[in-house]
Write an enzyme that holds these catalytic residues in place. Structure first.
Site, PDB file in Angstrom:
ATOM      1  N   ASP A  77      35.406  29.658 -18.020  1.00  0.00           N
ATOM      2  CA  ASP A  77      34.244  30.438 -17.603  1.00  0.00           C
ATOM      3  C   ASP A  77      34.594  31.488 -16.551  1.00  0.00           C
ATOM      4  O   ASP A  77      34.183  32.643 -16.642  1.00  0.00           O
ATOM      5  CB  ASP A  77      33.157  29.507 -17.048  1.00  0.00           C
ATOM      6  CG  ASP A  77      32.800  28.428 -18.045  1.00  0.00           C
ATOM      7  OD1 ASP A  77      33.244  28.529 -19.208  1.00  0.00           O
ATOM      8  OD2 ASP A  77      32.093  27.488 -17.670  1.00  0.00           O
ATOM      9  N   TYR A  96      30.300  14.638 -19.727  1.00  0.00           N
ATOM     10  CA  TYR A  96      31.371  15.637 -19.806  1.00  0.00           C
ATOM     11  C   TYR A  96      32.673  15.053 -19.258  1.00  0.00           C
ATOM     12  O   TYR A  96      33.730  15.120 -19.894  1.00  0.00           O
ATOM     13  CB  TYR A  96      30.953  16.876 -19.007  1.00  0.00           C
ATOM     14  CG  TYR A  96      31.946  18.013 -19.020  1.00  0.00           C
ATOM     15  CD1 TYR A  96      31.785  19.106 -19.875  1.00  0.00           C
ATOM     16  CD2 TYR A  96      33.045  18.019 -18.167  1.00  0.00           C
ATOM     17  CE1 TYR A  96      32.686  20.158 -19.875  1.00  0.00           C
ATOM     18  CE2 TYR A  96      33.958  19.059 -18.170  1.00  0.00           C
ATOM     19  CZ  TYR A  96      33.765  20.131 -19.023  1.00  0.00           C
ATOM     20  OH  TYR A  96      34.669  21.174 -19.012  1.00  0.00           O
TER      21      TYR A  96
HETATM   22  P1  NG1 Z   1      29.364  25.158 -19.781  1.00  0.00           P
HETATM   23  O1  NG1 Z   1      28.706  24.217 -20.715  1.00  0.00           O
HETATM   24  O2  NG1 Z   1      29.081  26.575 -20.098  1.00  0.00           O
HETATM   25  O3  NG1 Z   1      29.060  24.841 -18.364  1.00  0.00           O
HETATM   26  C1  NG1 Z   1      31.640  23.747 -19.693  1.00  0.00           C
HETATM   27  C2  NG1 Z   1      32.864  23.996 -18.826  1.00  0.00           C
HETATM   28  C3  NG1 Z   1      33.908  24.847 -19.577  1.00  0.00           C
HETATM   29  C4  NG1 Z   1      34.249  24.205 -20.923  1.00  0.00           C
HETATM   30  C5  NG1 Z   1      32.931  23.934 -21.698  1.00  0.00           C
HETATM   31  C6  NG1 Z   1      33.179  23.205 -22.998  1.00  0.00           C
HETATM   32  C7  NG1 Z   1      32.784  24.363 -16.366  1.00  0.00           C
HETATM   33  C8  NG1 Z   1      32.289  25.203 -15.264  1.00  0.00           C
HETATM   34  N1  NG1 Z   1      32.461  24.737 -17.618  1.00  0.00           N
HETATM   35  O4  NG1 Z   1      30.982  24.966 -19.939  1.00  0.00           O
HETATM   36  O5  NG1 Z   1      35.073  24.969 -18.802  1.00  0.00           O
HETATM   37  O6  NG1 Z   1      34.998  23.035 -20.763  1.00  0.00           O
HETATM   38  O7  NG1 Z   1      32.024  23.147 -20.921  1.00  0.00           O
HETATM   39  O8  NG1 Z   1      34.012  23.932 -23.833  1.00  0.00           O
HETATM   40  O9  NG1 Z   1      33.456  23.382 -16.114  1.00  0.00           O
END
Ligand code: NG1
Length: 449
Positions: free
Chosen positions: A224, A276
């Site tokens: 990101d 996550y």
């Molecule tokens: P999102 O769902 O946009 O917050 C998160 C992680 C990414 C990546 C994705 C899955 C953070 C800030 N963001 O994104 O690095 O792992 O999930 O592909 O950790």
């Protein structure tokens, strides 16, 4: 020249003099959100991703503070004004408190050795929907970091390295060092930026901010922050890790993406965090069991052989996580190739496979996300999948020409109508295009919207 800039010019960057006190000059740090096109849950496994920076952003409008305090307010009622001092250690606020993202930026910079003697004061606003998998959190972290760097006269440069990485940006000279241009701000501060004794490259900043955001408690990868700091209009971004590397890939003419919310928030500072982090742990355990690293495994010519090995060794759940990661890793390379060959039909099919894998093997989809993907495909999208971490959030649908409207209409009628009793409003559904990078002093994609 304003008093602060005058003080800096005289003092050679010394911000401690009495005449430097008081906030002067207004600045705007703008950091775009991102939509990940393919390569989901691969970044923290060291495998590439392929997102775009989007034409929606978080803005920090700020003045340089006369002291070392950060004071920011938001027009969103549930985000209470935040205040903290730039003094080690920067403690975390309660879990779920938005100030943690700004604290993370400050803490990350300080831990990286950046001297932050001046704070900022101002407001935070933006149009990246929150908790939707569009990276509003990283956009806030990056915008806060850029504001703090500007306030302290630290240049943000092109090139440089994050662990030996490199960045290739089309149409830009390699020697292009300073990327942040002040707009409507004091020339004095511009001059003082030129005298900066400290500098950081965009790649380095992306890596530092990725580490910093883990302060909020998510064992996230670095997609990101890198996408936000390296967006290129009309280009997707192939982002590799260890070392961090960003390669823009031109999006063929006429293609756009529809982003649509499942109406379920995926708060990674809250409920989705455990799920996550559990996936990240499972991935480590799985690759530990099979042996080698994900990067080598994905590069093996006989991927089926790798999967057979995994199935033999791993318990069923771990095997499914493993299968998602290695097949998704392979799909990113294939999708990039398809985009380079303007074969967007193939790109779309890979998106659909990605969604199936996230649903069945990684188990991060929801019934609503699955339904939305189905509706988008039936309405003429070339591909569709959940985007971001899942557990709610958004889908992204790949559309050519009139398919944008057809897909949005179908989702409005069949998904939102029954749930909202009317058409979706505001940030629920919109089309995006690949947009430019974060910076201080204006953001072209915003002004062109
Ligand atoms: P999102 O769902 O946009 O917050 C998160 C992680 C990414 C990546 C994705 C899955 C953070 C800030 N963001 O994104 O690095 O792992 O999930 O592909 O950790």
């Amino acid at each position: 020249m304003d008093s602060q800039a005058a003080g800096r010019a005289k003092g050679g960057g010394d911000l401690s003099g009495a005449e430097d006190r008081g906030a002067v000059g207004r600045w705007r740090a703008v950091a775009p959100g991102r939509v990940n096109l393919i390569g989901e849950h691969t970044d923290y496994n060291g495998l590439p991703v392929l997102p775009i920076a989007i034409d929606r952003a978080i803005r920090v409008d700020f003045r340089v503070a006369g002291d070392a305090m950060v004071r920011l307010a938001s027009p969103v009622v549930r985000f209470a004004p935040l205040t903290f001092q730039l003094k080690r250690p920067i403690e975390a606020a309660d879990q779920g408190d938005w100030s943690n993202y700004v604290r993370a930026a400050a803490r990350g910079l300080m831990e990286h050795g950046v001297e932050l003697r001046r704070g900022i004061e101002g407001t935070v606003s933006g149009d990246v929907p929150i908790a939707s998998g569009l990276s509003s959190s990283s956009a806030l972290v990056v915008a806060s970091a850029l504001a703090l760097l500007k306030a302290n006269g630290v240049e943000v440069g092109r090139g440089g390295a994050a662990g030996g990485g490199a960045v290739a940006v089309p149409g830009r000279r390699a020697a292009d060092q300073v990327v942040d241009q002040p707009a409507g701000a004091s020339r004095g501060l511009e001059e003082s930026a030129g005298r900066a004794e400290q500098a950081i490259s965009r790649l380095e900043l992306a890596a530092v901010m990725a580490r910093a955001e883990r302060f909020v408690g998510l064992e996230g990868g670095g997609m990101d922050q890198a996408a936000c700091l390296h967006g290129v209009e009309g280009h997707a971004l192939r982002i590799e890790f260890e070392p961090l590397r960003v390669t823009p890939v031109a999006v063929p003419e006429g293609w756009r993406w529809v982003v649509a919310s499942s109406l379920v928030r995926a708060e990674k500072s809250g409920g989705a965090r455990e799920a996550y982090n559990a996936r990240a742990r499972e991935c480590r355990e799985a690759v530990g069991g099979v042996g080698g690293g994900y990067r080598d495994l994905v590069a093996e010519p006989d991927l089926d052989g790798v999967l057979r090995r995994g199935r033999r060794i791993l318990a069923p759940v771990l095997f499914r996580r493993f299968r998602h990661v290695v097949t998704e890793g392979r799909r990113v390379g294939l999708a990039e190739e398809a985009m380079r060959n303007s074969d967007m039909g193939r790109f779309g099919k890979l998106m659909v496979q990605s969604h199936g894998s996230l649903r069945d093997d990684y188990e991060v989809s929801t019934a609503d996300l699955d339904e939305m993907v189905g509706i988008a495909l039936e309405a003429g999208a070339a591909g569709a999948r959940l985007t971001g971490a899942g557990f709610g959030g958004c889908i992204v649908a790949l559309c050519e020409g009139g398919a944008v409207e057809r897909v949005m209409e179908a989702l409005a009628m069949r998904f939102y109508g029954p749930r909202l009793g009317g058409p979706p409003e505001g940030d629920v559904m919109f089309a995006v295009r690949a947009s430019g990078e974060a910076g201080v002093g204006g953001h072209p994609p915003l002004s062109s919207r």
